[in-house]
Design a protein around this motif. Sequence first.
Motif, mmCIF file in Angstrom:
data_model
loop_
_atom_site.group_PDB
_atom_site.id
_atom_site.type_symbol
_atom_site.label_atom_id
_atom_site.label_comp_id
_atom_site.label_asym_id
_atom_site.label_seq_id
_atom_site.Cartn_x
_atom_site.Cartn_y
_atom_site.Cartn_z
ATOM 1 N N SER A 154 -0.159 -2.652 -0.698
ATOM 2 C CA SER A 154 1.050 -3.229 -0.101
ATOM 3 C C SER A 154 2.301 -2.521 -0.600
ATOM 4 N N LYS A 155 2.304 -2.104 -1.861
ATOM 5 C CA LYS A 155 3.450 -1.368 -2.411
ATOM 6 C C LYS A 155 3.597 -0.015 -1.701
ATOM 7 N N GLN A 156 2.480 0.673 -1.545
ATOM 8 C CA GLN A 156 2.516 1.985 -0.893
ATOM 9 C C GLN A 156 2.924 1.861 0.570
ATOM 10 N N LEU A 157 2.432 0.833 1.226
ATOM 11 C CA LEU A 157 2.796 0.602 2.622
ATOM 12 C C LEU A 157 4.287 0.349 2.770
ATOM 13 N N GLN A 158 4.839 -0.450 1.864
ATOM 14 C CA GLN A 158 6.261 -0.761 1.929
ATOM 15 C C GLN A 158 7.106 0.496 1.780
ATOM 16 N N THR A 159 6.757 1.338 0.807
ATOM 17 C CA THR A 159 7.504 2.585 0.596
ATOM 18 C C THR A 159 7.380 3.497 1.810
ATOM 19 N N PHE A 160 6.171 3.615 2.341
ATOM 20 C CA PHE A 160 5.927 4.465 3.513
ATOM 21 C C PHE A 160 6.779 4.006 4.693
ATOM 22 N N GLU A 161 6.795 2.714 4.945
ATOM 23 C CA GLU A 161 7.536 2.172 6.090
ATOM 24 C C GLU A 161 9.035 2.356 5.914
ATOM 25 N N GLU A 162 9.513 2.251 4.687
ATOM 26 C CA GLU A 162 10.942 2.459 4.434
ATOM 27 C C GLU A 162 11.334 3.921 4.659
ATOM 28 N N LEU A 163 10.455 4.834 4.311
ATOM 29 C CA LEU A 163 10.753 6.262 4.441
ATOM 30 C C LEU A 163 10.639 6.765 5.870
ATOM 31 N N PHE A 164 9.623 6.279 6.576
ATOM 32 C CA PHE A 164 9.338 6.825 7.906
ATOM 33 C C PHE A 164 9.631 5.847 9.039
ATOM 34 N N ASN A 165 10.042 4.651 8.687
ATOM 35 C CA ASN A 165 10.406 3.641 9.691
ATOM 36 C C ASN A 165 9.272 3.391 10.682
ATOM 37 N N THR A 166 8.049 3.438 10.199
ATOM 38 C CA THR A 166 6.885 3.160 11.040
ATOM 39 C C THR A 166 5.738 2.709 10.162
ATOM 40 N N ARG A 167 4.822 1.967 10.743
ATOM 41 C CA ARG A 167 3.631 1.525 10.010
ATOM 42 C C ARG A 167 2.495 2.495 10.314
ATOM 43 N N PRO A 168 1.789 2.976 9.294
ATOM 44 C CA PRO A 168 0.720 3.955 9.544
ATOM 45 C C PRO A 168 -0.468 3.333 10.260
ATOM 46 N N LEU A 169 -1.094 4.113 11.116
ATOM 47 C CA LEU A 169 -2.310 3.673 11.787
ATOM 48 C C LEU A 169 -3.556 4.100 11.017
ATOM 49 N N TRP A 170 -3.358 5.064 10.106
ATOM 50 C CA TRP A 170 -4.471 5.638 9.364
ATOM 51 C C TRP A 170 -4.189 5.598 7.868
ATOM 52 N N PHE A 171 -5.254 5.457 7.083
ATOM 53 C CA PHE A 171 -5.137 5.466 5.618
ATOM 54 C C PHE A 171 -6.335 6.194 5.039
ATOM 55 N N ARG A 172 -6.076 6.909 3.937
ATOM 56 C CA ARG A 172 -7.157 7.629 3.253
ATOM 57 C C ARG A 172 -6.874 7.631 1.755
ATOM 58 N N THR A 173 -7.903 7.445 0.953
ATOM 59 C CA THR A 173 -7.771 7.620 -0.489
ATOM 60 C C THR A 173 -7.985 9.093 -0.817
ATOM 61 N N THR A 174 -7.500 9.523 -1.967
ATOM 62 C CA THR A 174 -7.606 10.945 -2.314
ATOM 63 C C THR A 174 -9.052 11.389 -2.514
ATOM 64 N N ASP A 175 -9.910 10.485 -2.987
ATOM 65 C CA ASP A 175 -11.317 10.843 -3.198
ATOM 66 C C ASP A 175 -12.217 10.344 -2.071
ATOM 67 N N GLU A 176 -11.590 9.761 -1.044
ATOM 68 C CA GLU A 176 -12.308 9.215 0.112
ATOM 69 C C GLU A 176 -13.350 8.175 -0.285
ATOM 70 N N GLU A 177 -13.037 7.461 -1.358
ATOM 71 C CA GLU A 177 -13.830 6.297 -1.761
ATOM 72 C C GLU A 177 -13.053 5.051 -1.359
ATOM 73 N N PHE A 178 -13.722 4.132 -0.649
ATOM 74 C CA PHE A 178 -13.059 2.946 -0.125
ATOM 75 C C PHE A 178 -13.805 1.690 -0.578
ATOM 76 N N PRO A 179 -13.380 1.077 -1.672
ATOM 77 C CA PRO A 179 -14.026 -0.167 -2.098
ATOM 78 C C PRO A 179 -13.921 -1.231 -1.010
ATOM 79 N N LEU A 180 -14.857 -2.169 -1.028
ATOM 80 C CA LEU A 180 -14.896 -3.205 -0.007
ATOM 81 C C LEU A 180 -13.588 -3.982 0.068
ATOM 82 N N ALA A 181 -13.021 -4.324 -1.081
ATOM 83 C CA ALA A 181 -11.774 -5.098 -1.094
ATOM 84 C C ALA A 181 -10.649 -4.327 -0.401
#
Length: 221
Positions: free
Chosen positions: A118-145
């Motif tokens: 949520s913190k990263q999303l907030q910063t992203f939206e403030e910088l680019f004035n849009t909500r991302p449709l895509w997300f990726r972790t740097t190691d491409e590991e995505f825990p269930l939570a």
Amino acid sequence: MIKKLLFSFVLIAVFLAFIPQLAKPTSTLKTVFRLTEQPAVIVKGTQGSALTINISFGEKEVEELLEHLSQPYPLLFIDSDWASRFPHLTEQINKRSLPIALLGTEGQHYESDPKLLSKQLQTFEELFNTRPLWFRTTDEEFPLALLQQLSKAEINALGSTVQWSGGTLPKASKGEIITVPYDHHEQVATADIQRLIASRTFQSVEDLLFRSTVKTKKIPQ
């Protein structure tokens, strides 16, 4: 006579009410979409090739990269902390309307800090004035939570078929999603990226997936 006048008045009122709606531009692509019924990581389509670039480091290198990009543009996964440090590059990305997505940190960090996304999303939206449709972790590991958080936010988790850091070009495969890194440890030279782009016909991630059967990776338990 009075009934006819009232009927005509109602028709005119309805027509005037719908004029603003008719004037609005339509979109063939919904602002937010969900490609899978359950939380999952999208890693491949079944036709074409899509190029994505992870950007979390560099200034001059990234500036050179952006200058050489042409349509069809690759999808740029942007680290929000990096974007905060280089507002002039963020402005350039916004001005050119380059396709962007949110690049996170390592997957395990979202287990130890449930509020990180949520913190990263907030910063992203403030910088680019849009909500991302895509997300990726740097190691491409995505825990269930994390996947559950993304699903709730209606953001798609996107992995990759091939991670390429230069050298021998990867063999083309149908539906491939190629990732190129721009991080503290690896930066692929602009000339190498141009060599990769020239090796096959790339298209947007949306075209790659919407026109195909989406392949996903199993959810971690």
